[in-house]
Motif scaffolding. Structure first.
Motif, PDB file in Angstrom:
ATOM      1  N   UNK A  24      -9.186  11.134 -10.163  1.00 34.69           N
ATOM      2  CA  UNK A  24     -10.302  11.544 -11.008  1.00 34.69           C
ATOM      3  C   UNK A  24     -11.613  11.518 -10.228  1.00 34.69           C
ATOM      4  N   UNK A  25     -11.650  10.674  -9.236  1.00 35.16           N
ATOM      5  CA  UNK A  25     -12.866  10.587  -8.443  1.00 35.16           C
ATOM      6  C   UNK A  25     -12.939  11.625  -7.349  1.00 35.16           C
ATOM      7  N   UNK A  26     -11.837  12.310  -7.106  1.00 38.89           N
ATOM      8  CA  UNK A  26     -11.799  13.264  -6.004  1.00 38.89           C
ATOM      9  C   UNK A  26     -12.579  14.528  -6.278  1.00 38.89           C
ATOM     10  N   UNK A  27     -12.659  14.885  -7.529  1.00 41.45           N
ATOM     11  CA  UNK A  27     -13.257  16.156  -7.860  1.00 41.45           C
ATOM     12  C   UNK A  27     -14.522  15.950  -8.662  1.00 41.45           C
ATOM     13  N   UNK A  28     -15.464  16.873  -8.527  1.00 42.54           N
ATOM     14  CA  UNK A  28     -16.638  16.782  -9.376  1.00 42.54           C
ATOM     15  C   UNK A  28     -16.228  16.893 -10.819  1.00 42.54           C
ATOM     16  N   UNK A  29     -16.929  16.182 -11.655  1.00 45.12           N
ATOM     17  CA  UNK A  29     -16.557  16.181 -13.057  1.00 45.12           C
ATOM     18  C   UNK A  29     -16.920  17.501 -13.711  1.00 45.12           C
ATOM     19  N   UNK A  30     -15.877  18.284 -13.948  1.00 48.16           N
ATOM     20  CA  UNK A  30     -16.116  19.602 -14.529  1.00 48.16           C
ATOM     21  C   UNK A  30     -15.868  19.571 -16.008  1.00 48.16           C
ATOM     22  N   UNK A  31     -15.871  18.408 -16.546  1.00 52.64           N
ATOM     23  CA  UNK A  31     -15.331  18.195 -17.826  1.00 52.64           C
ATOM     24  C   UNK A  31     -16.072  18.743 -18.976  1.00 52.64           C
ATOM     25  N   UNK A  32     -15.376  19.496 -19.741  1.00 54.00           N
ATOM     26  CA  UNK A  32     -15.857  19.685 -21.070  1.00 54.00           C
ATOM     27  C   UNK A  32     -14.661  19.399 -21.907  1.00 54.00           C
ATOM     28  N   UNK A  41       0.804  -1.222   0.000  1.00 52.89           N
ATOM     29  CA  UNK A  41       0.000   0.000   0.000  1.00 52.89           C
ATOM     30  C   UNK A  41       0.838   1.273   0.000  1.00 52.89           C
ATOM     31  N   UNK A  42       0.403   2.227  -0.789  1.00 52.77           N
ATOM     32  CA  UNK A  42       0.993   3.551  -0.742  1.00 52.77           C
ATOM     33  C   UNK A  42       0.224   4.386   0.282  1.00 52.77           C
ATOM     34  N   UNK A  43       0.951   5.187   1.018  1.00 48.15           N
ATOM     35  CA  UNK A  43       0.306   6.032   2.023  1.00 48.15           C
ATOM     36  C   UNK A  43      -0.280   7.273   1.372  1.00 48.15           C
ATOM     37  N   UNK A  44      -1.110   7.974   2.110  1.00 49.82           N
ATOM     38  CA  UNK A  44      -1.662   9.233   1.609  1.00 49.82           C
ATOM     39  C   UNK A  44      -0.544  10.239   1.317  1.00 49.82           C
ATOM     40  N   UNK A  45       0.459  10.227   2.180  1.00 46.35           N
ATOM     41  CA  UNK A  45       1.577  11.139   1.958  1.00 46.35           C
ATOM     42  C   UNK A  45       2.276  10.827   0.641  1.00 46.35           C
ATOM     43  N   UNK A  46       2.452   9.541   0.398  1.00 42.95           N
ATOM     44  CA  UNK A  46       3.092   9.166  -0.866  1.00 42.95           C
ATOM     45  C   UNK A  46       2.209   9.567  -2.050  1.00 42.95           C
ATOM     46  N   UNK A  47       0.913   9.388  -1.881  1.00 37.77           N
ATOM     47  CA  UNK A  47      -0.019   9.827  -2.930  1.00 37.77           C
ATOM     48  C   UNK A  47       0.186  11.302  -3.261  1.00 37.77           C
ATOM     49  N   UNK A  48       0.281  12.085  -2.201  1.00 37.26           N
ATOM     50  CA  UNK A  48       0.437  13.530  -2.396  1.00 37.26           C
ATOM     51  C   UNK A  48       1.712  13.846  -3.155  1.00 37.26           C
ATOM     52  N   UNK A  49       2.761  13.169  -2.738  1.00 36.34           N
ATOM     53  CA  UNK A  49       4.051  13.426  -3.375  1.00 36.34           C
ATOM     54  C   UNK A  49       4.008  13.043  -4.844  1.00 36.34           C
ATOM     55  N   UNK A  50       3.436  11.895  -5.114  1.00 41.87           N
ATOM     56  CA  UNK A  50       3.370  11.443  -6.509  1.00 41.87           C
ATOM     57  C   UNK A  50       2.546  12.424  -7.335  1.00 41.87           C
ATOM     58  N   UNK A  51       1.401  12.817  -6.797  1.00 40.36           N
ATOM     59  CA  UNK A  51       0.537  13.750  -7.535  1.00 40.36           C
ATOM     60  C   UNK A  51       1.245  15.068  -7.801  1.00 40.36           C
ATOM     61  N   UNK A  52       1.880  15.564  -6.768  1.00 39.57           N
ATOM     62  CA  UNK A  52       2.542  16.861  -6.917  1.00 39.57           C
ATOM     63  C   UNK A  52       3.664  16.793  -7.943  1.00 39.57           C
ATOM     64  N   UNK A  75      -0.981   4.285 -12.844  1.00 41.34           N
ATOM     65  CA  UNK A  75      -1.847   3.892 -13.968  1.00 41.34           C
ATOM     66  C   UNK A  75      -3.070   3.099 -13.529  1.00 41.34           C
ATOM     67  N   UNK A  76      -2.907   2.334 -12.454  1.00 42.42           N
ATOM     68  CA  UNK A  76      -4.020   1.457 -12.096  1.00 42.42           C
ATOM     69  C   UNK A  76      -4.902   2.026 -10.998  1.00 42.42           C
ATOM     70  N   UNK A  77      -4.326   2.823 -10.116  1.00 45.90           N
ATOM     71  CA  UNK A  77      -5.123   3.253  -8.959  1.00 45.90           C
ATOM     72  C   UNK A  77      -5.190   4.762  -8.770  1.00 45.90           C
ATOM     73  N   UNK A  78      -4.007   5.351  -8.670  1.00 49.20           N
ATOM     74  CA  UNK A  78      -3.974   6.745  -8.237  1.00 49.20           C
ATOM     75  C   UNK A  78      -4.683   7.672  -9.216  1.00 49.20           C
ATOM     76  N   UNK A  79      -4.496   7.406 -10.480  1.00 50.49           N
ATOM     77  CA  UNK A  79      -5.130   8.237 -11.505  1.00 50.49           C
ATOM     78  C   UNK A  79      -6.647   8.198 -11.342  1.00 50.49           C
ATOM     79  N   UNK A  80      -7.138   6.997 -11.143  1.00 50.80           N
ATOM     80  CA  UNK A  80      -8.589   6.846 -10.984  1.00 50.80           C
ATOM     81  C   UNK A  80      -9.060   7.488  -9.679  1.00 50.80           C
TER      82      UNK A  80
END
Length: 283
Positions: free
Chosen positions: A118-126, A70-81, A110-115
């Motif tokens: 994408x689920x964290x924010x409301x879909x503002x997509x156009x 498992x990746x921690x939330x902190x690691x998630x943040x670092x990867x995203x940033x 590719x398998x988890x964090x991206x998804x």
DNA sequence: AAATACGCCAACCGCGTGCGC
DNA sequence: AGCGCACGCGGTTGGCGTATT
């Protein structure tokens, strides 16, 4: 006519590694090191494997202090940033996460964090909003506000030619440019006249005032202060900067990069904080 | 219970780059 | 300066396990 294969594919074993092979490789490297030559290593170690395969197995699985799971939330943040700042430079990102491998991070992204992201924010997509992935008001959390006329769009292929990075021994990441406007770079990449070349440097150790203080210096994204030390990840954690880096920017990057539409701007951005801020978009 | 779809991750592939000759 | 070899990297694939139909 392709490149010559690195080994005789007919005579090497492929596919998953057996525990016996792992033991052989570990034992050999513990005794002898890699010897700086992966190509000859399998033969010396008594393995019927390609040198590249041995290297990969060692780096991604067998070497000491590898962390899986498992990746921690902190690691998630670092990867995203870092992804938001430098894109899919997995080896650089991995360097900021001790015990993690680039392959691991790549797979996780590719398998988890991206998804997840994408689920964290409301879909503002156009779908057309990505022509310029960041709107002006969205840049405020990303660093100094940058007028749109100072945003430079360049092809990603030219990005590689324009800003070639190099990790130096002292941990400083140097981006060297050809000193010409990106849009004027010759298509064959031969524009590197060094007379007015710029060097943008990222210090991964942040306590080198000299590295940080000169006019030639710069870095990605949010400014880091000079009096702090640590890795990028330390800085990111101190700054709690998943928010600062802008979830919306990251999300848009993700959607842009996964769109497969070559006309879309893919990513990003670079500015230095001592000269006129510049944002480079490559697409 | 079987078939199919999906998710995950280890491993492979090919290209760019650095380095030595 | 040019060439070839080896390494490192990022993208992609293959296979296995699990979930769903």
């Amino acid at each position: 006519m392709g490149r010559a294969p690195c080994c005789d594919k007919a005579n090497v074993k492929r596919g998953p590694w057996s525990p016996e092979e792992d033991d052989k490789l570990k034992e050999y490297i513990h005794k002898n090191g890699t010897g700086g030559n992966w190509i000859s290593l399998p033969q010396k170690a008594g393995l019927k494997r390609c040198g590249k395969s041995c290297r990969l197995r060692w780096l991604n699985y067998l070497r000491p202090n590898i962390r899986h799971g498992e990746f921690s939330d902190d690691e998630d943040k670092i990867i995203c940033s870092l992804y938001a700042n430098i894109g899919s430079r997995w080896s650089i990102i991995a360097a900021q996460l001790p015990g993690r491998t680039d392959n691991d991070i790549k797979n996780y992204w590719n398998t988890k964090l991206k998804k997840k992201l994408m689920g964290l924010l409301p879909n503002s997509s156009s779908h057309h909003q990505r022509k310029l992935p960041f709107h002006h008001h969205q840049l405020t959390n990303y660093g100094p506000m940058i007028p749109s006329d100072q945003i430079t769009m360049i092809p990603s292929s030219a990005m590689q030619q324009h800003y070639q990075h190099q990790v130096k021994e002292d941990g400083v990441l140097v981006f060297r440019t050809g000193g010409t406007e990106p849009s004027c770079s010759s298509s064959d990449g031969s524009s590197n006249n060094n007379n007015n070349a710029e060097q943008l440097q990222i210090s991964s150790s942040f306590h080198d005032q000299q590295q940080q203080g000169t006019a030639a210096d710069g870095h990605y994204g949010t400014s880091f202060s000079n009096d702090q030390s640590g890795t990028w990840s330390d800085q990111i954690m101190r700054n709690n900067s998943l928010e600062e880096y802008g979830l919306e920017e990251i999300r848009q990057l993700v959607s842009a990069s996964s769109s497969g539409n070559n006309n879309d701007t893919n990513s990003l951005l670079l500015f230095d904080d001592n000269r006129t801020e510049e944002r480079l978009m490559f697409y």
